[in-house]
Design a protein around this motif. Structure first.
Motif, PDB file in Angstrom:
ATOM      1  N   MET A   1     -64.155   5.362  65.091  1.00 22.61           N
ATOM      2  CA  MET A   1     -64.523   5.024  63.709  1.00 22.61           C
ATOM      3  C   MET A   1     -63.948   6.069  62.754  1.00 22.61           C
ATOM      4  SD  MET A   1     -68.308   3.667  62.727  1.00 22.61           S
ATOM      5  CE  MET A   1     -69.134   5.237  62.520  1.00 22.61           C
ATOM      6  N   GLN A   2     -63.289   5.598  61.701  1.00 20.11           N
ATOM      7  CA  GLN A   2     -62.674   6.527  60.758  1.00 20.11           C
ATOM      8  C   GLN A   2     -63.712   7.152  59.825  1.00 20.11           C
ATOM      9  OE1 GLN A   2     -58.664   5.860  59.337  1.00 20.11           O
ATOM     10  NE2 GLN A   2     -59.106   3.672  59.364  1.00 20.11           N
ATOM     11  N   ASP A   3     -63.539   8.435  59.513  1.00 20.70           N
ATOM     12  CA  ASP A   3     -64.349   9.073  58.477  1.00 20.70           C
ATOM     13  C   ASP A   3     -63.951   8.525  57.110  1.00 20.70           C
ATOM     14  OD1 ASP A   3     -66.102  10.711  59.765  1.00 20.70           O
ATOM     15  OD2 ASP A   3     -64.715  12.407  59.872  1.00 20.70           O
ATOM     16  N   VAL A   4     -64.925   8.518  56.200  1.00 17.37           N
ATOM     17  CA  VAL A   4     -64.681   7.955  54.864  1.00 17.37           C
ATOM     18  C   VAL A   4     -64.829   9.048  53.806  1.00 17.37           C
ATOM     19  CG1 VAL A   4     -65.414   6.228  53.176  1.00 17.37           C
ATOM     20  CG2 VAL A   4     -65.627   5.749  55.628  1.00 17.37           C
ATOM     21  N   TYR A   5     -63.868   9.115  52.896  1.00 17.55           N
ATOM     22  CA  TYR A   5     -63.898  10.098  51.810  1.00 17.55           C
ATOM     23  C   TYR A   5     -63.802   9.391  50.461  1.00 17.55           C
ATOM     24  CZ  TYR A   5     -63.235  13.561  55.411  1.00 17.55           C
ATOM     25  OH  TYR A   5     -63.421  14.339  56.522  1.00 17.55           O
ATOM     26  N   VAL A   6     -64.506   9.947  49.479  1.00 17.69           N
ATOM     27  CA  VAL A   6     -64.322   9.492  48.102  1.00 17.69           C
ATOM     28  C   VAL A   6     -63.209  10.363  47.520  1.00 17.69           C
ATOM     29  CG1 VAL A   6     -65.413   9.033  45.879  1.00 17.69           C
ATOM     30  CG2 VAL A   6     -66.814   9.080  47.953  1.00 17.69           C
ATOM     31  N   VAL A   7     -62.093   9.751  47.138  1.00 18.17           N
ATOM     32  CA  VAL A   7     -60.975  10.535  46.594  1.00 18.17           C
ATOM     33  C   VAL A   7     -60.883  10.415  45.076  1.00 18.17           C
ATOM     34  CG1 VAL A   7     -59.638  10.524  48.723  1.00 18.17           C
ATOM     35  CG2 VAL A   7     -59.321   8.670  47.058  1.00 18.17           C
ATOM     36  N   GLY A   8     -61.586   9.447  44.509  1.00 20.27           N
ATOM     37  CA  GLY A   8     -61.606   9.305  43.052  1.00 20.27           C
ATOM     38  C   GLY A   8     -62.801   8.465  42.646  1.00 20.27           C
ATOM     39  N   ALA A   9     -63.405   8.794  41.521  1.00 23.47           N
ATOM     40  CA  ALA A   9     -64.543   7.992  41.048  1.00 23.47           C
ATOM     41  C   ALA A   9     -64.736   8.237  39.565  1.00 23.47           C
ATOM     42  CB  ALA A   9     -65.824   8.355  41.810  1.00 23.47           C
ATOM     43  N   ALA A  10     -65.016   7.166  38.836  1.00 17.16           N
ATOM     44  CA  ALA A  10     -65.225   7.301  37.393  1.00 17.16           C
ATOM     45  C   ALA A  10     -65.967   6.077  36.871  1.00 17.16           C
ATOM     46  CB  ALA A  10     -63.891   7.450  36.660  1.00 17.16           C
ATOM     47  N   GLN A  11     -66.501   6.227  35.671  1.00 21.56           N
ATOM     48  CA  GLN A  11     -67.173   5.104  35.021  1.00 21.56           C
ATOM     49  C   GLN A  11     -66.669   4.971  33.596  1.00 21.56           C
ATOM     50  OE1 GLN A  11     -71.365   7.145  34.799  1.00 21.56           O
ATOM     51  NE2 GLN A  11     -71.096   5.961  32.891  1.00 21.56           N
ATOM     52  N   SER A  12     -66.849   3.780  33.045  1.00 21.66           N
ATOM     53  CA  SER A  12     -66.668   3.623  31.606  1.00 21.66           C
ATOM     54  C   SER A  12     -67.898   4.219  30.934  1.00 21.66           C
ATOM     55  CB  SER A  12     -66.579   2.130  31.261  1.00 21.66           C
ATOM     56  OG  SER A  12     -67.855   1.524  31.431  1.00 21.66           O
ATOM     57  N   ASP A  13     -67.890   4.318  29.624  1.00 27.73           N
ATOM     58  CA  ASP A  13     -69.138   4.593  28.930  1.00 27.73           C
ATOM     59  C   ASP A  13     -70.107   3.455  29.242  1.00 27.73           C
ATOM     60  OD1 ASP A  13     -68.028   6.831  27.781  1.00 27.73           O
ATOM     61  OD2 ASP A  13     -67.591   5.859  25.856  1.00 27.73           O
TER      62      ASP A  13
ATOM     63  N   GLY B   1     -71.180  -1.979  31.026  1.00 21.80           N
ATOM     64  CA  GLY B   1     -70.494  -0.846  31.639  1.00 21.80           C
ATOM     65  C   GLY B   1     -69.862  -1.203  32.965  1.00 21.80           C
ATOM     66  N   ALA B   2     -69.026  -0.285  33.461  1.00 20.04           N
ATOM     67  CA  ALA B   2     -68.342  -0.488  34.733  1.00 20.04           C
ATOM     68  C   ALA B   2     -68.153   0.847  35.435  1.00 20.04           C
ATOM     69  CB  ALA B   2     -66.980  -1.153  34.510  1.00 20.04           C
ATOM     70  N   GLY B   3     -67.983   0.768  36.751  1.00 20.88           N
ATOM     71  CA  GLY B   3     -67.712   1.959  37.553  1.00 20.88           C
ATOM     72  C   GLY B   3     -66.715   1.625  38.640  1.00 20.88           C
ATOM     73  N   ALA B   4     -66.007   2.656  39.119  1.00 18.24           N
ATOM     74  CA  ALA B   4     -65.040   2.450  40.200  1.00 18.24           C
ATOM     75  C   ALA B   4     -65.015   3.689  41.087  1.00 18.24           C
ATOM     76  CB  ALA B   4     -63.639   2.185  39.642  1.00 18.24           C
ATOM     77  N   ALA B   5     -65.100   3.462  42.397  1.00 19.24           N
ATOM     78  CA  ALA B   5     -64.995   4.558  43.364  1.00 19.24           C
ATOM     79  C   ALA B   5     -63.896   4.203  44.354  1.00 19.24           C
ATOM     80  CB  ALA B   5     -66.324   4.760  44.086  1.00 19.24           C
ATOM     81  N   ILE B   6     -62.971   5.143  44.559  1.00 18.75           N
ATOM     82  CA  ILE B   6     -61.854   4.907  45.476  1.00 18.75           C
ATOM     83  C   ILE B   6     -62.115   5.671  46.764  1.00 18.75           C
ATOM     84  CG2 ILE B   6     -59.370   5.123  45.815  1.00 18.75           C
ATOM     85  CD1 ILE B   6     -59.169   5.120  42.689  1.00 18.75           C
ATOM     86  N   LEU B   7     -62.211   4.931  47.858  1.00 16.44           N
ATOM     87  CA  LEU B   7     -62.520   5.505  49.163  1.00 16.44           C
ATOM     88  C   LEU B   7     -61.266   5.498  50.027  1.00 16.44           C
ATOM     89  CD1 LEU B   7     -65.306   5.061  47.997  1.00 16.44           C
ATOM     90  CD2 LEU B   7     -66.018   3.986  50.138  1.00 16.44           C
ATOM     91  N   ALA B   8     -61.140   6.514  50.880  1.00 14.81           N
ATOM     92  CA  ALA B   8     -59.956   6.585  51.728  1.00 14.81           C
ATOM     93  C   ALA B   8     -60.313   7.138  53.092  1.00 14.81           C
ATOM     94  CB  ALA B   8     -58.889   7.468  51.071  1.00 14.81           C
ATOM     95  N   SER B   9     -59.485   6.795  54.070  1.00 17.14           N
ATOM     96  CA  SER B   9     -59.633   7.357  55.407  1.00 17.14           C
ATOM     97  C   SER B   9     -59.268   8.842  55.356  1.00 17.14           C
ATOM     98  CB  SER B   9     -58.685   6.631  56.379  1.00 17.14           C
ATOM     99  OG  SER B   9     -57.336   6.875  55.976  1.00 17.14           O
ATOM    100  N   ARG B  10     -59.637   9.565  56.392  1.00 17.95           N
ATOM    101  CA  ARG B  10     -59.350  11.007  56.448  1.00 17.95           C
ATOM    102  C   ARG B  10     -57.842  11.271  56.330  1.00 17.95           C
ATOM    103  NH1 ARG B  10     -61.488  15.768  58.922  1.00 17.95           N
ATOM    104  NH2 ARG B  10     -59.861  17.043  59.849  1.00 17.95           N
ATOM    105  N   GLU B  11     -57.059  10.459  57.008  1.00 15.67           N
ATOM    106  CA  GLU B  11     -55.607  10.666  57.014  1.00 15.67           C
ATOM    107  C   GLU B  11     -55.038  10.568  55.590  1.00 15.67           C
ATOM    108  OE1 GLU B  11     -51.721   8.708  59.269  1.00 15.67           O
ATOM    109  OE2 GLU B  11     -53.727   7.961  59.688  1.00 15.67           O
ATOM    110  N   VAL B  12     -55.486   9.560  54.860  1.00 22.10           N
ATOM    111  CA  VAL B  12     -55.002   9.388  53.484  1.00 22.10           C
ATOM    112  C   VAL B  12     -55.587  10.474  52.585  1.00 22.10           C
ATOM    113  CG1 VAL B  12     -55.043   7.867  51.469  1.00 22.10           C
ATOM    114  CG2 VAL B  12     -54.633   6.915  53.752  1.00 22.10           C
TER     115      VAL B  12
END
Lengths: 389, 137
Positions: free
Chosen positions: A1-13, A215-226
């Motif tokens: 099972m791959q580890d999961v990382y948050v590499v970017g995250a942000a929200q609108s106002d 409002g809106a939000g976005a979180a970008i998740l990536a595998s450990r390798e990425v």
């Protein structure tokens, strides 16, 4: 099972934005999330997108996920709508975690969006109640404020929780949210203000209730390798928990706890190999003041019945042993239903990386998000840690 | 339209609306309201036998709605100023939600005894819908 990382995250106002659409708000959140990635990540690198929304406010749109991803330049990317009422965002995050752990995606997007302020009062009253138990609870005359008011009544009656203890949630979260440039209600309130607010559903008054927001939000998740290629300051999702319970309060075994919160927390703690005392800070689902107090108990931060004295002790203030809702929570930051769970992840991401500006708290290594749908029909809990595995 | 309850959806549960008929589980003996779906006590499927309760019970949680009632009750709220809504634990040991009637809701609280009575609930599309409310003993 791959580890999961948050590499970017942000929200609108979060707020009331008649000049924006659900698509433009999501596009804004995604742009900021891509900008928050340390290295170079193109939107075309996203393999899979999950979008949490109740139904784009009261519109009940089909194909809401591809509608927003196409607008944001992701035409062609797998895009799926996740609906779990107010836990839609946290549930979308869960799906994104699973897609990376399963090896189906190397980069996954968990997003959320809602537009809640642009409909007439008549239409809003009809659709806001759709996430409760609609055939009996609603036909007894309660919307969400009423159901949470009954939980507050039961908690006050069983444990002696006080009016002032409920209001302390509002005072704390408004003080925190006043420092958050993305928050909907950026004002502070005194305990006296909060105790004496206009009654909505007794014992809850206006200061016990979160606003409805766009409002809106976005979180970008990536595998450990990425993730290794993108950042030297990683945030790892070490625990994911999700549970459901009876949609109607009257069918649940307890009026003073949310079983799905307890179930999701247990799964997330087991997954992360930790227990409640290991959590340094949390973003919890304070749609109503009583909901934050219930969360303290259901997540194991204090014993059942002791949430009132726990908040009174200052434990969950920014300088306390376990800060809760440093972002301002739903109460001050706002509650655009589908975006809320992602907004929580954004705050934890920023706090763990020391990027939370005026509201940055010290010494945080492990954070938690707690996202509740309805009055407890579905709950998502996630645990985050700084550093590589 | 949101949380619209159609006439057939109301009609198919009239036993529950008028008489609070509950389901007695043939597996564990627990009660479920309304009398459909899996048992709330043990999750048994197809195990509920309809049973009519006495209709008496105790208030276990209360709220008084002063604003933001569901739109079906806007007229009632305007007329009354406040609507008392309670969870009642029936003497058979099952909880049901309902409105208070024939009283000032501010006088009622946890632990008070109530009895189910049939009342007009609301009108939609020209059809008056009746159901159960709770009157203090």
């Amino acid at each position: 099972m791959q580890d999961v990382y948050v590499v970017g995250a942000a929200q609108s106002d979060f707020g009331a934005f008649p000049e924006e659409s659900y698509r433009s708000l999501f596009a804004t959140a995604l742009e900021h999330a891509l900008d928050s990635v340390d290295g170079q990540l193109d939107r075309t690198d996203i393999d899979e997108a999950f979008l949490g929304t109740l139904g784009v406010g009261g519109r009940q749109l089909g194909l809401s996920a591809p509608s927003v991803t196409e607008y944001a330049g992701l035409d062609g990317t797998s895009a799926t709508h996740i609906e779990n009422a107010c836990a839609a965002g946290g549930s979308a995050l869960r799906q994104a975690v699973q897609s990376i752990r399963a090896g189906m995606a190397d980069v996954a997007l968990a997003g959320g969006v809602e537009i809640m302020t642009d409909m007439s009062g008549d239409r809003t009253r009809y659709w806001l109640g759709v996430s409760g138990e609609t055939e009996w609870e609603r036909m007894a005359g309660t919307t969400f404020a009423g159901v949470y008011a009954q939980m507050a009544d039961a908690h006050m009656g069983e444990y002696g929780t006080t009016r002032e203890q409920l209001s302390t949630v509002a005072v704390k979260n408004h003080r925190n949210g006043a420092k958050n440039p993305h928050a909907h209600l950026r004002f502070e309130c005194s305990l006296e203000d909060a105790v004496n607010g206009t009654v909505v559903a007794d014992p809850l008054n206006l200061y016990d209730c979160c606003p409805t927001s766009d409002g809106a939000g976005a979180a970008i998740l990536a595998s450990r390798e990425v993730a290794k290629e993108l950042t030297d300051d990683p945030v790892r999702i070490t625990g994911s928990g999700h549970a459901s319970s009876r949609v109607g309060l009257f069918q649940r075994p307890s009026l003073t706890s949310i079983p799905a919160s307890q179930g999701a927390a247990k799964e997330a703690y087991d997954d992360a190999g930790i227990s409640a005392e290991d959590v340094d800070f949390a973003e919890v689902h304070d749609c109503f003041s009583i909901a934050e107090l219930l969360a303290y108990e259901d997540l194991g931060f204090c014993a059942p019945g002791e949430a009132g004295t726990y908040i009174e002790s200052g434990a969950t203030e920014p300088d306390g042993e376990r800060p809760v809702n440093l972002s301002g929570g739903l109460k001050s930051k706002g509650h655009p239903i589908g975006a809320t769970g992602i907004g929580q992840a954004v705050e934890v991401f920023k706090q763990l990386r020391g990027e939370a500006g005026d509201r940055q708290a010290d010494g945080l290594e492990r954070g938690l998000t707690h996202n509740v749908g309805g009055s407890g029909g579905a709950v998502a809990v996630h645990v985050y840690e700084g550093g590589w595995a | 339209m949101g949380a619209y309850l159609s006439v057939p959806a109301w009609w198919r549960n009239l036993d529950g609306r008028y008489r609070l008929v509950v389901g007695e589980c043939q597996e564990c003996g627990g009660y479920t309201f309304p009398a459909e779906g899996a048992c709330v006590e043990c999750n048994a499927i197809d195990a509920l036998t309809p049973t009519e309760p006495e209709g008496t019970g105790t208030v276990v949680a209360q709220t008084i709605i002063e604003s933001g009632a569901p739109p079906e009750f806007t007229t009632l709220l305007d007329a009354e100023g406040a609507i008392g809504v309670v969870l009642v634990e029936l003497d058979e040991g099952v909880r049901v939600p309902g409105m208070l009637t024939d009283c000032d809701p501010h006088d009622i609280g946890r632990g008070d005894r109530v009895t189910a009575v049939v009342r007009r609930i609301y009108e939609q599309e020209g059809i008056t819908r009746y159901g159960t409310k709770f009157r203090p003993d």
